[in-house]
Design a protein around this motif. Structure first.
Motif, short mmCIF file in Angstrom:
data_model
loop_
_atom_site.label_atom_id
_atom_site.label_comp_id
_atom_site.label_asym_id
_atom_site.label_seq_id
_atom_site.Cartn_x
_atom_site.Cartn_y
_atom_site.Cartn_z
N ALA A 31 0.80 -1.23 0.00
CA ALA A 31 0.00 0.00 0.00
C ALA A 31 0.83 1.27 0.00
O ALA A 31 0.44 2.28 -0.61
CB ALA A 31 -0.93 0.00 1.21
N LEU A 32 1.96 1.26 0.67
CA LEU A 32 2.70 2.50 0.95
C LEU A 32 3.04 3.35 -0.27
O LEU A 32 2.79 4.56 -0.26
CB LEU A 32 3.95 2.19 1.77
CG LEU A 32 4.64 3.40 2.40
CD1 LEU A 32 3.68 4.18 3.29
CD2 LEU A 32 5.86 2.94 3.20
N ALA A 74 -0.92 -2.23 16.72
CA ALA A 74 -1.14 -1.69 18.05
C ALA A 74 -0.73 -0.22 18.16
O ALA A 74 -1.21 0.51 19.02
CB ALA A 74 -0.38 -2.51 19.09
N VAL A 75 0.18 0.21 17.28
CA VAL A 75 0.66 1.59 17.32
C VAL A 75 0.64 2.18 15.92
O VAL A 75 0.61 1.46 14.92
CB VAL A 75 2.11 1.67 17.88
CG1 VAL A 75 2.14 1.22 19.33
CG2 VAL A 75 3.06 0.84 17.04
N ARG A 76 0.66 3.50 15.84
CA ARG A 76 0.71 4.19 14.56
C ARG A 76 2.00 3.81 13.83
O ARG A 76 3.07 3.71 14.45
CB ARG A 76 0.67 5.71 14.78
CG ARG A 76 0.77 6.51 13.50
CD ARG A 76 0.84 8.00 13.80
NE ARG A 76 -0.45 8.52 14.24
CZ ARG A 76 -1.40 8.96 13.41
NH1 ARG A 76 -1.22 8.92 12.11
NH2 ARG A 76 -2.51 9.44 13.89
N SER A 77 1.91 3.62 12.53
CA SER A 77 3.10 3.29 11.74
C SER A 77 3.92 4.55 11.47
O SER A 77 3.36 5.57 11.08
CB SER A 77 2.69 2.67 10.40
OG SER A 77 3.80 2.61 9.54
N PRO A 78 5.24 4.50 11.65
CA PRO A 78 6.08 5.66 11.31
C PRO A 78 5.97 6.04 9.84
O PRO A 78 6.20 7.18 9.47
CB PRO A 78 7.50 5.18 11.65
CG PRO A 78 7.33 4.01 12.55
CD PRO A 78 6.02 3.39 12.19
N SER A 79 5.60 5.08 8.99
CA SER A 79 5.48 5.35 7.55
C SER A 79 4.22 6.13 7.23
O SER A 79 4.08 6.62 6.12
CB SER A 79 5.48 4.04 6.76
OG SER A 79 6.66 3.30 7.02
#
Length: 204
Positions: A182-183, A199-204
């Motif tokens: 997707a990125l 579980a956490v926001r992706s740095p990307s």
């Protein structure tokens, strides 16, 4: 010559293929062998897993197994032509990546809350694509539907590449797809990412 058979690649062909190729180059250098990637998509990874399981146990075949192959399929199919525990010997975890909830730019939702409201106001009219029945993206979509209390149409494909193509083209409203696939399209503005299934926001 070692054949790295990432035969489970129909779940998200571009992701698993890319990961296998990244690993194959340094692995081949260390082993002093040429490694050939042999993609075999089909049937929610079952065809590829069976081929890999029945390959000669001579050390010349490396199988890239994924969650669908090793954990989901044994949970949803009464009988499989392979045993994920007995037929394979694990070597290493290679990569972990969350699924992304992404929509076509024309979908009038800027976040998940707005997407849920849109789906509730148009029951059964929003379609979501996955790379195959029973795979992680499909289960992510069904869990989303259940938890959000919405009705959306599931459209299964034979692989992740076609999913992305049709969401970019506007034939499908949204998708649950691996971050790797997707990125580039999120960064290029061809799809809008609303959330990651981690579980956490992706740095990307």
């Amino acid at each position: 010559e070692i054949v790295s058979r990432d035969w489970s690649s129909d779940v998200c062909s571009s992701d698993l293929d890319s990961t296998s190729r990244i690993v194959a180059k340094p692995l081949g250098e260390v082993l002093g062998q040429q490694i050939v990637i042999d993609n075999r998509p089909g049937a929610g990874t079952i065809i590829g897993a069976e081929l890999a399981a029945k390959s000669p146990p001579d050390g010349y075949t490396i199988f890239s197994g994924i969650t669908g192959t090793m954990a989901i399929n044994p949970s949803i199919y009464a009988k499989l032509p392979y045993d994920p525990v007995k037929d394979f010997v694990p070597i290493s975890m290679v990569a972990v990546g969350p699924n992304v909830l992404a929509v076509h730019p024309s979908v009038p939702a800027k976040n998940v809350k707005e997407l849920i409201a849109l789906a509730k106001s148009h029951p059964g009219q929003l379609s979501y694509a996955s790379s195959g029945v029973g795979g992680a993206p499909h289960l992510a979509g069904e869990l989303f539907k259940y938890m959000a209390g919405v009705d959306m149409l599931h459209v299964p494909y034979k692989g992740g590449a076609q999913v992305i193509t049709d969401v970019i083209g506007g034939q499908i409203a949204l998708m649950f797809v691996n971050m790797v696939g997707a990125l580039p399209h999120v960064q290029g503005g061809r799809v809008k990412a609303l959330a990651v299934a981690g579980a956490v926001r992706s740095p990307s």
